[in-house]
Design a protein around this motif. Structure first.
Motif, PDB file in Angstrom:
ATOM      1  N   ARG B  28      27.945  16.242  41.164  1.00  0.00           N
ATOM      2  CA  ARG B  28      27.746  14.794  41.187  1.00  0.00           C
ATOM      3  C   ARG B  28      26.746  14.383  42.257  1.00  0.00           C
ATOM      4  NH1 ARG B  28      33.496  12.726  41.914  1.00  0.00           N
ATOM      5  NH2 ARG B  28      33.899  14.583  40.696  1.00  0.00           N
ATOM      6  N   PHE B  29      26.563  15.253  43.271  1.00  0.00           N
ATOM      7  CA  PHE B  29      25.605  14.902  44.323  1.00  0.00           C
ATOM      8  C   PHE B  29      24.175  15.290  43.953  1.00  0.00           C
ATOM      9  CE2 PHE B  29      29.652  15.710  46.530  1.00  0.00           C
ATOM     10  CZ  PHE B  29      29.891  14.413  46.944  1.00  0.00           C
ATOM     11  N   VAL B  30      24.024  16.002  42.871  1.00  0.00           N
ATOM     12  CA  VAL B  30      22.688  16.413  42.449  1.00  0.00           C
ATOM     13  C   VAL B  30      22.002  15.297  41.677  1.00  0.00           C
ATOM     14  CG1 VAL B  30      21.381  18.151  41.191  1.00  0.00           C
ATOM     15  CG2 VAL B  30      23.477  18.770  42.330  1.00  0.00           C
ATOM     16  N   GLY B  31      22.793  14.388  41.136  1.00  0.00           N
ATOM     17  CA  GLY B  31      22.199  13.271  40.425  1.00  0.00           C
ATOM     18  C   GLY B  31      22.619  13.238  38.981  1.00  0.00           C
ATOM     19  N   ASP B  32      22.017  12.318  38.275  1.00  0.00           N
ATOM     20  CA  ASP B  32      22.421  12.030  36.914  1.00  0.00           C
ATOM     21  C   ASP B  32      21.410  12.631  35.934  1.00  0.00           C
ATOM     22  OD1 ASP B  32      23.266  10.995  34.582  1.00  0.00           O
ATOM     23  OD2 ASP B  32      22.810   8.902  35.058  1.00  0.00           O
ATOM     24  N   ALA B  35      19.151  10.378  33.359  1.00  0.00           N
ATOM     25  CA  ALA B  35      17.906   9.717  33.747  1.00  0.00           C
ATOM     26  C   ALA B  35      16.695  10.581  33.396  1.00  0.00           C
ATOM     27  CB  ALA B  35      17.920   9.424  35.245  1.00  0.00           C
ATOM     28  N   ASN B  36      16.864  11.902  33.439  1.00  0.00           N
ATOM     29  CA  ASN B  36      15.753  12.803  33.124  1.00  0.00           C
ATOM     30  C   ASN B  36      15.629  13.094  31.643  1.00  0.00           C
ATOM     31  OD1 ASN B  36      14.792  13.487  35.776  1.00  0.00           O
ATOM     32  ND2 ASN B  36      16.769  14.458  36.044  1.00  0.00           N
ATOM     33  N   MET B  37      16.725  12.865  30.931  1.00  0.00           N
ATOM     34  CA  MET B  37      16.750  13.305  29.542  1.00  0.00           C
ATOM     35  C   MET B  37      16.185  12.279  28.583  1.00  0.00           C
ATOM     36  SD  MET B  37      20.424  15.148  29.558  1.00  0.00           S
ATOM     37  CE  MET B  37      20.438  15.653  27.860  1.00  0.00           C
ATOM     38  N   GLN B 282      16.257  20.363  40.017  1.00  0.00           N
ATOM     39  CA  GLN B 282      15.408  19.173  40.020  1.00  0.00           C
ATOM     40  C   GLN B 282      15.657  18.288  38.812  1.00  0.00           C
ATOM     41  OE1 GLN B 282      11.371  20.346  40.679  1.00  0.00           O
ATOM     42  NE2 GLN B 282      11.728  20.359  42.878  1.00  0.00           N
ATOM     43  N   PHE B 283      16.152  18.883  37.753  1.00  0.00           N
ATOM     44  CA  PHE B 283      16.377  18.114  36.528  1.00  0.00           C
ATOM     45  C   PHE B 283      17.838  17.685  36.430  1.00  0.00           C
ATOM     46  CE2 PHE B 283      16.662  17.369  31.965  1.00  0.00           C
ATOM     47  CZ  PHE B 283      15.418  16.864  31.658  1.00  0.00           C
ATOM     48  N   ALA B 284      18.676  18.184  37.370  1.00  0.00           N
ATOM     49  CA  ALA B 284      20.138  17.993  37.284  1.00  0.00           C
ATOM     50  C   ALA B 284      20.644  18.583  35.965  1.00  0.00           C
ATOM     51  CB  ALA B 284      20.534  16.538  37.399  1.00  0.00           C
TER      52      ALA B 284
END
Lengths: 534, 326
Positions: B28-32, B35-37, B282-284
């Motif tokens: 969860r701390f790596v991000g969502d 948003a990248n997809m 980087q892409f989560a």
């Protein structure tokens, strides 16, 4: 026996003639920082993915190297006189896919429908489309929900696939992430484009060869490259080293600090130009009170004078010189110069004036300034974190003390995209793929709802403005529509909801015998490349 | 012996689950990933739908249990970044990492032990001292600097070796190898030097100090008194007795070389697991990150087990009293 021998001789002769006719074998080795995510043309709406796919697949309409719309698989397009909500496309005849299948209206209809499927990432560009129908083998109709004068602008990255090929390989829908199997179209391709896929190893190497039957070959499209080897090289230093050592011929994503050095290197050549992307700051203008500030009971950003003072405090020329090493174009509007609605007056950056900015801030009731938290990405735009640091210093000069939080894009963008947003002051960059102001208005200024404003993290909600924005989409009289766009910009510029910084500038580096100009969408199309001298 | 292996494997399974749990709780701390997809045109509704579709809206324990259940069946899901099954993507990347890691480990061990022994025997020699000083550089210089330095010297200036990639590879069944082509071998040299350099200096210093220690011990002195030739004392008696700690360290280092070749792989655009992991972070890309971390834990479990077994081979005392001593 002799007849056979004769036939063989004739075949050999034909073969040698053929090789003599086709240009000599020339390989171009191309490197950039990241790979295309997939070859499936509708699975990802993302720059590097489209860039690679443009070499294999073609849309109905595309943009040339200057950003102008030109025919691709469609030869002409128009809105029907008797029904303004229908676009008619005439399709190019005699085109064949790489596997030999003929291209026809069924393929075009199929591809547009595939792009609108739930698992497609291109569907966001086609929300206005109601239905796509075949009229005859060379004509299709696209019916929109109400007139949509800009539909064509949305189609420049929507690629056309072969219906039979997709059906035979069970790839009629883009990859669904719940499915356990890999979609065939992810690593295989069959388009009509200037290059044919030879091999694909994701993140390692993709090899394409020239499509000798390409319809568009001619003076504009010399198609001199016989083989294209595409390699992602993530590390900046290694990518530059690979160019210096002659292992690659053409490099995208040239690090800003290496541009001067590469320019000075013999046998190398650097091109630069503005990208269709503007970098700017946004802030929460809609909340009653801010959480990260030290002002109780009111929101300083809601006051236009505060926003204008901040805009005036930013020294864009200094950012260009120091942070960007000259590789940017300072601006006063959040719209790249290619976009319909852009004027030099709007683009003029405000002259920095710290004293006047301070006076305006005092007038708004903040003579001592205030505190605020700024959210910034650190791996998305060129020197994004450096821009934020510079702005923190500049705002400090007028008393606004900024606490900078910079983090990876995977953490930054959710803050902006969440509803309600979790940031009150943020940096983003924005490109305009439709090359029209309406795109900016509806995503960045319109009130956030199911359809509009997904990037409006300003908490801005102005029903009068919303109405104006919505009326643009159905106005088919171009002159009238442009007048409306100018009027909206005038109001928005006065309100200063965003603080524009600059248009991002791109640089490509290559061997001296090549000339690849910077593409506004950062999608160099290598079929245009010809080799100089040698 | 068999019981010992079985117990180690059971312990290993617990380690794997624990690693998966810790890794998962950190994602969860790596991000969502959503948003990248999706492209920038996606509406709020589209994003919510995808979040739901991927099960990312579920509470953490449910996401974790679902992952465990599927992973137990060998299904690590579909990579968010590449749209391909994670197991297939990792299998494709594994050969590059294993070849790089094993060659680096061999290079580091062989050269490290040789130099270590030399430095111990010729303790006051000029060359030995120079090597010792140089080894300090190896311990303290960051890997990426060594890598970039080698690229600039051997690829850009001298143009002897390639600066990136694996060169031409040959496919043997499910395995790709760069060991059978000239460009493949050339491509291996710089990454192997870079990745192996730190381990080399570590092993060398370890061997030297252990050897000096052993050379002072009684049985060496008695051996000398018996008139056994120096060569035999040094290589047969002393070296063998220095090997236990060296094997432990070299074994653990092999694990970390496989697991954390991240920097070297990124610098040389080496298409292995480390580079895959960097892109995934980087892409989560949660499915790839999860599978990679579990894989790394697995490597450490196996390497530890192998190291323990190597003790048995090296130290006869352990063989004499197997599990009873514990």
């Amino acid at each position: 026996m002799s007849a056979k021998r004769l036939a063989l001789a004739a075949a050999l002769c034909a073969a040698t003639m053929f090789t003599a006719v086709s240009a000599e074998a020339r390989t171009l080795r191309w490197a950039r920082s990241g790979d295309a995510l997939t070859l499936d043309p509708h699975a990802q709406n993302e720059g590097p993915t489209h860039t690679l796919n443009h070499h294999i697949y073609e849309p109905l309409v595309m943009r040339d190297r200057k950003g102008a719309l030109v025919p691709a698989l469609a030869t002409s397009w128009k809105i029907l006189d008797n029904d303004k909500s229908v676009w008619e496309f005439k399709l190019r005849e005699g085109i064949k896919f790489h596997n030999g299948n003929p291209f026809n209206a069924d393929d075009a209809v199929f591809s547009l429908q595939r792009a609108m499927a739930p698992s497609s990432d291109m569907k966001g560009l086609l929300t206005s489309v109601e239905s796509v129908t075949k009229v005859n083998d060379t004509t299709i109709h696209v019916k929109t929900k109400g007139p949509n004068p800009l539909l064509v602008n949305n189609l420049t990255n929507t690629f056309i696939m072969d219906k039979e090929w997709a059906e035979a390989n069970n790839a009629t829908k883009p990859q669904d992430f719940k499915n356990k199997e890999e979609n065939f179209a992810v690593r295989n391709a069959n388009g009509t484009g200037a290059f044919v896929l030879v091999s694909r190893e994701p993140d390692v190497r993709t090899v394409l060869k020239r499509n000798d039957n390409y319809w568009g070959k001619g003076s504009e499209v010399p198609l001199e490259i016989s083989e294209l080897i595409y390699t992602p090289i993530k590390s900046d230093a290694t990518r530059v080293a690979a160019l210096l050592s002659g292992e690659v011929d053409f490099v995208q994503d040239v690090p800003v600090q290496d541009i001067e050095r590469l320019k000075g290197t013999q046998n190398l050549h650097v091109t630069a130009g503005p990208e269709n992307r503007t970098i700017f700051f946004g802030m929460d203008v809609g909340s009653k009170d801010l959480k990260t500030d030290n002002v109780e009971g009111k929101n300083p950003f809601a006051d236009k004078r505060v926003r204008q003072a901040m805009n005036m405090a930013i020294n864009r020329a200094a950012i260009q010189r120091v942070v960007m090493r000259g590789q940017s174009v300072p601006t006063g509007v959040i719209m790249p110069p290619f976009v319909n609605g852009w004027t030099p007056e709007l683009d003029k950056a405000p002259t920095p004036d710290v004293n006047r900015a301070k006076a305006m801030l005092a007038e708004a009731g903040y003579p001592q300034g205030f505190q605020i938290t700024l959210n910034c990405p650190n791996d998305r735009y060129i020197n994004d974190e450096g821009i934020c640091q510079a702005v923190v210093g500049m705002l400090g000069q007028i008393g606004i003390k900024t606490n900078l939080v910079s983090q990876s894009k995977t953490l930054h963008f959710p803050l902006v995209q969440k509803n309600p947003p979790e940031t009150e002051f943020f940096l983003i960059g924005w490109g305009v793929p439709t090359f029209d102001s309406e795109y900016i208005f509806s995503f960045l200024y319109h009130t956030r709802d199911a359809k509009f404003g997904s990037w409006n993290a300003l908490r801005l909600s102005d029903t009068e403005l919303d109405k104006k924005i919505e009326s643009l989409s159905s106005e088919t009289d171009a002159a009238k529509r442009n007048g409306m766009i100018a009027e909206i910009w005038k109001k928005l510029q006065d309100e200063t909801y965003y603080l524009p910084i600059h248009h991002q500038q791109l640089a490509y580096a290559m061997k001296a015998n090549l000339d690849v100009p910077v593409d506004p969408e950062n999608q160099p199309k290598l079929k245009y490349v010809s080799f100089k001298g040698m | 012996m068999f019981a010992y292996i079985l117990r180690s494997l059971l312990q290993g399974a617990v380690v794997l689950i624990a690693v998966a749990f810790i890794a998962f709780s950190m994602f969860r701390f790596v991000g969502d990933p959503v948003a990248n997809m999706v492209g920038q045109e996606a509406s709020m509704a589209d994003r919510e739908e995808l979040t739901k579709h991927l099960g990312l809206d579920q509470p953490f324990p449910i996401q974790f249990l679902r992952f465990l259940g599927k992973a137990a069946q060998g299904d690590f899901g579909i990579s968010y970044r590449q749209g391909r099954p994670v197991a297939a993507v990792m299998a494709e990347r594994l050969p590059a990492t294993v070849e790089l890691a094993v060659l680096s480990a061999i290079f580091a061990t062989v050269v490290g032990v040789a130099l270590g022994v030399y430095a111990a025997i010729r303790r006051h020699g000029l060359v030995a001292n120079a090597v010792m000083t140089l080894s300090l550089v190896g311990v303290s210089l960051p890997t990426f600097l060594i890598g970039i330095g080698l690229i600039y010297v051997f690829a850009v200036e001298l143009r002897w070796l390639p600066s990136f990639g694996r060169g031409e590879t040959v496919r043997l069944g499910g395995w790709t190898t760069g060991l059978l082509t000239k460009s493949g071998l050339q491509s291996l040299i710089l990454p192997v030097l870079t990745l192996g350099f730190f381990q080399l200096t570590l092993i060398m210093r370890l061997v030297r100090s252990e050897m000096l220690e052993v050379m002072r011990s009684d049985f060496i002195r008695f051996a000398r008194a018996r008139g056994i030739p120096n060569r035999v004392i040094e290589f047969r008696h002393a070296l063998r007795n220095t090997m236990i700690p060296v094997v432990t360290i070299a074994g653990l280092q092999l694990g970390s070389v496989i697991a954390f070749a991240i920097v070297t792989e990124t610098v040389f655009q080496w298409p292995g697991l480390g580079a895959l992991f960097v892109n995934a972070v980087q892409f989560a890309d949660v499915p790839v990150m999860a599978a990679y971390l579990v894989f790394v834990a697995f490597v450490f479990v196996v390497v530890n087990l192998a190291t323990d077994l190597a003790y048995l081979a090296l130290d006869p005392r352990l063989r004499a009293a197997p599990t009873a001593a514990r």
